[in-house]
Design an enzyme around this catalytic site. Sequence first.
Site, PDB file in Angstrom:
ATOM      1  N   HIS A 173       0.847  -1.202   0.000  1.00  0.00           N
ATOM      2  CA  HIS A 173       0.000   0.000   0.000  1.00  0.00           C
ATOM      3  C   HIS A 173       0.880   1.249   0.000  1.00  0.00           C
ATOM      4  CE1 HIS A 173      -3.291   2.609   0.568  1.00  0.00           C
ATOM      5  NE2 HIS A 173      -3.717   2.270   1.764  1.00  0.00           N
ATOM      6  N   ASN A 176      -2.925   6.776  -0.602  1.00  0.00           N
ATOM      7  CA  ASN A 176      -3.822   7.330   0.432  1.00  0.00           C
ATOM      8  C   ASN A 176      -3.142   7.956   1.653  1.00  0.00           C
ATOM      9  OD1 ASN A 176      -5.658   6.364  -1.343  1.00  0.00           O
ATOM     10  ND2 ASN A 176      -6.483   4.751  -0.038  1.00  0.00           N
ATOM     11  N   ASN A 233      -5.476  12.405   3.897  1.00  0.00           N
ATOM     12  CA  ASN A 233      -4.565  12.272   5.039  1.00  0.00           C
ATOM     13  C   ASN A 233      -3.435  13.290   5.002  1.00  0.00           C
ATOM     14  OD1 ASN A 233      -5.695  10.176   6.607  1.00  0.00           O
ATOM     15  ND2 ASN A 233      -4.892   8.609   5.219  1.00  0.00           N
TER      16      ASN A 233
END
Length: 361
Positions: A173, A176, A233
């Site tokens: 990941h 984001n 974020n």
Amino acid sequence: MSRAFESLTIGRWQLPQRFVMAPLTRNRAGAGHAPTTLNAEYYAQRAGAGLIVTEGTAPSEVGQGYLDVPGLYTDEQVAGWRLVADAVHARDGVVVAQLMHAGRIAHADNKDGAETVSASAVQAPGEMVTASGPQAHDVPRSPGTDEIAGLVADFVTAARNAVEAGLDGVEVHAANGYLLHQFLDPTINLRDDVYGGTPENRARFVVEVVTAVAEAIGADRVGLRLSPGHQFNGVGEELGPDLSATYRAVVDGIAPLGLAYLSLLASPLEPLEALVRDLRERFAGVVLLNDGFGDLTTLKSVENLLATGLADAVVVGRQFLANPDLAERWRTGAELNEPDQATFYGGGAEGYTDYPTLEAS
Ligand SMILES: Cc1cc2nc3c(=O)[nH]c(=O)nc-3n(C[C@H](O)[C@H](O)[C@H](O)COP(=O)(O)O)c2cc1C
């Protein structure tokens, strides 16, 4: 017949259709951040997705951020993931763990006081939900150059643990606004070593993690998720030459590995279309696409995304959350359950394993 129902080979998996289940954080891990039988039931219900990407899963205690997120760094967690893997495989599904180091999107109270690290000591805006209520994010510590290898090693250990648990692979990941994305973003990464400054330097950590994970468990069961320019974020990436150069450096760095897939969270429309097209061409393997958190992904939007030619398959989030048998419902044009936002994050079976299948309703 809709293109959505054409089969597709991704890495070592033969999938029946061209949409897969998105990684979805649900904050329902058990004690010690270990998956439970409830978590196994949830994933098994969704085995018809063909490929399930699990919720973001921490590669280390330091990598934890949110409440009750699972990990892949203890024996108990591996045992918990084995429950998930076995339950999904019993229904012929494929399941890969999304490895998510939260970086600065964290609070020590959610991880037994463990420290929080990021590319640089830049605190994230906003608050983190903890057991005692929302609190400011931790001010992260910036690891020294000589500590980066240890962070890479944590991802490798977690990937090996995923395989040990019987999971089919991992997705790294780097989207984001979590740790890997924090290294890519020039507003969060203020480093002046080989991991900061130029686009190539900011891309280096992501490339090193993916390369090491692929070498450890085999590139054909490793995916990578990126979200170029996703201002989430506290990410401050702006469209422009630096963004393009940074993501090109990532994709050029990992393209020779022969990964199972590259997953992009990005609208394939202007202004990102040219970059998405460029990254797809540079990657030259299977590309998964999700066009963001706005409208729910529908069968129509899956077809539209496939029709752009920019994706081989589409990543579907909230509709899989609410419809365990989504593939069957879409195939037959049946009605859909509505996702209930109030139960997305945390809680028990309600809003988790109690969404009815067509058969049950
Ligand atoms: C409840 C929830 C949790 C999510 N958790 C993650 C996550 O852990 N990792 C990740 O990469 N994306 C996460 N996402 C983003 C989804 O993977 C997906 O990109 C997003 O939901 C948009 O797709 P959709 O319109 O099909 O739902 C999450 C989204 C939601 C709604």
